[in-house]
Design an enzyme around this catalytic site. Structure first.
Site, mmCIF file in Angstrom:
data_model
loop_
_atom_site.group_PDB
_atom_site.id
_atom_site.type_symbol
_atom_site.label_atom_id
_atom_site.label_comp_id
_atom_site.label_asym_id
_atom_site.label_seq_id
_atom_site.Cartn_x
_atom_site.Cartn_y
_atom_site.Cartn_z
ATOM 1 N N HIS A 17 40.225 21.177 33.630
ATOM 2 C CA HIS A 17 39.337 20.172 34.228
ATOM 3 C C HIS A 17 38.781 20.635 35.573
ATOM 4 O O HIS A 17 39.298 21.565 36.209
ATOM 5 C CB HIS A 17 40.093 18.855 34.418
ATOM 6 C CG HIS A 17 41.281 18.990 35.338
ATOM 7 N ND1 HIS A 17 41.159 18.997 36.709
ATOM 8 C CD2 HIS A 17 42.602 19.137 35.069
ATOM 9 C CE1 HIS A 17 42.352 19.140 37.251
ATOM 10 N NE2 HIS A 17 43.253 19.235 36.283
ATOM 11 N N GLU B 298 48.821 16.820 31.040
ATOM 12 C CA GLU B 298 49.544 17.703 31.944
ATOM 13 C C GLU B 298 51.044 17.427 31.860
ATOM 14 O O GLU B 298 51.482 16.384 31.353
ATOM 15 C CB GLU B 298 49.036 17.492 33.381
ATOM 16 C CG GLU B 298 49.674 18.384 34.439
ATOM 17 C CD GLU B 298 49.472 19.877 34.192
ATOM 18 O OE1 GLU B 298 50.035 20.385 33.195
ATOM 19 O OE2 GLU B 298 48.794 20.531 35.007
ATOM 20 N N ILE C 275 48.872 23.582 34.281
ATOM 21 C CA ILE C 275 50.198 23.962 33.809
ATOM 22 C C ILE C 275 50.240 23.931 32.289
ATOM 23 O O ILE C 275 50.801 24.827 31.647
ATOM 24 C CB ILE C 275 51.278 23.046 34.414
ATOM 25 C CG1 ILE C 275 51.306 23.197 35.940
ATOM 26 C CG2 ILE C 275 52.646 23.365 33.831
ATOM 27 C CD1 ILE C 275 52.289 22.268 36.631
ATOM 28 N N ARG D 219 40.751 12.795 34.590
ATOM 29 C CA ARG D 219 40.058 13.989 35.083
ATOM 30 C C ARG D 219 39.583 14.888 33.952
ATOM 31 O O ARG D 219 38.532 15.525 34.057
ATOM 32 C CB ARG D 219 40.956 14.758 36.054
ATOM 33 C CG ARG D 219 42.326 15.194 35.509
ATOM 34 C CD ARG D 219 43.210 15.581 36.685
ATOM 35 N NE ARG D 219 44.507 16.128 36.349
ATOM 36 C CZ ARG D 219 45.607 15.400 36.158
ATOM 37 N NH1 ARG D 219 45.538 14.073 36.212
ATOM 38 N NH2 ARG D 219 46.768 15.981 35.910
#
EC number: 5.4.2.-
Length: 215
Positions: free
Chosen positions: A9, A82, A152, A58
């Site tokens: 993003h 995430e 991540i 996001r």
């Protein structure tokens, strides 16, 4: 051969403020919106047929900008979220106590069963993002999907495809709106299954982008 593009993003308010986001959310900055428009232009040139995105705000906004350029609908998949950072979400990275920093280090350094309280382990993250990628194999032949996810999460995905542990993601620099590509191939001579073609390409961006250590 199935080609799957992976996009992180655009820059968010908390990226710029060095706050831990995890599955909490903050809006894209003006720079993040611009990054999303630039990666959208690149995606249009790639002939993307499907956009599959994490359902967090996001990534939703980044995916919307890309979808408008590509003329694609968006499929939202919570498996692309995430890493859940538990009780440390929304915290400024420099405000952590010694105990809290130890939780974070155990998680990112690959300590067995390492996790932040109320969060998830790197293995749990790996299992769900790899399952989301595997679902791309069910798309019609000739599809060229693009997945919009997080730093991540995508680092973990690329690491495990390379045969590295999930926590090796910290060795990859996947900046905001970077593009990576993984291919699924069947070959007698090359590695069968998923292979990494490119990782962290930002040649389409006209200004420096933040990496994971700066979020």
């Amino acid at each position: 051969m199935l080609q799957v593009y992976l996009v992180r993003h655009g820059e968010t308010q908390w990226n710029a403020e060095r706050r831990i986001q995890g599955q909490s959310d903050s809006p894209l900055t003006a720079k993040g919106e611009q990054q999303a428009m630039q990666v959208a232009t690149r995606a249009k040139e790639l002939g993307i047929t499907h956009i599959i995105s994490s359902d967090l705000g996001r990534t939703r906004r980044t995916a919307e900008i890309i979808a408008q350029a590509c003329g694609c609908d968006i499929i939202f998949d919570s498996r692309l979220r995430e890493l859940n950072m538990g009780v440390l979400e929304k915290r400024h990275i420099d405000s952590l106590t010694e105990e809290e920093e130890n939780w974070r280090r155990q998680l990112v350094n690959g300590t067995v069963d390492g996790r932040i309280p109320e969060g998830e382990s790197m293995q749990e993250l790996s299992d769900r993002v790899n399952a989301a990628l595997e679902s791309c194999r069910d798309l019609p032949q000739g599809s060229r999907p693009l997945l919009v996810s997080h730093g991540i999460a995508l680092g973990c995905l690329v690491s495990t495809i390379l045969g590295l542990p999930a926590w090796a993601e910290r060795r990859l620099r996947l900046r905001n709106c970077s593009i990576s590509r993984v291919d699924y191939q069947e070959s007698l001579w090359l590695a069968s299954g998923w292979v990494v073609e490119t990782a962290g390409d930002i040649s389409h961006l006209d200004a420096p982008a933040l990496d994971e250590l700066q979020r």
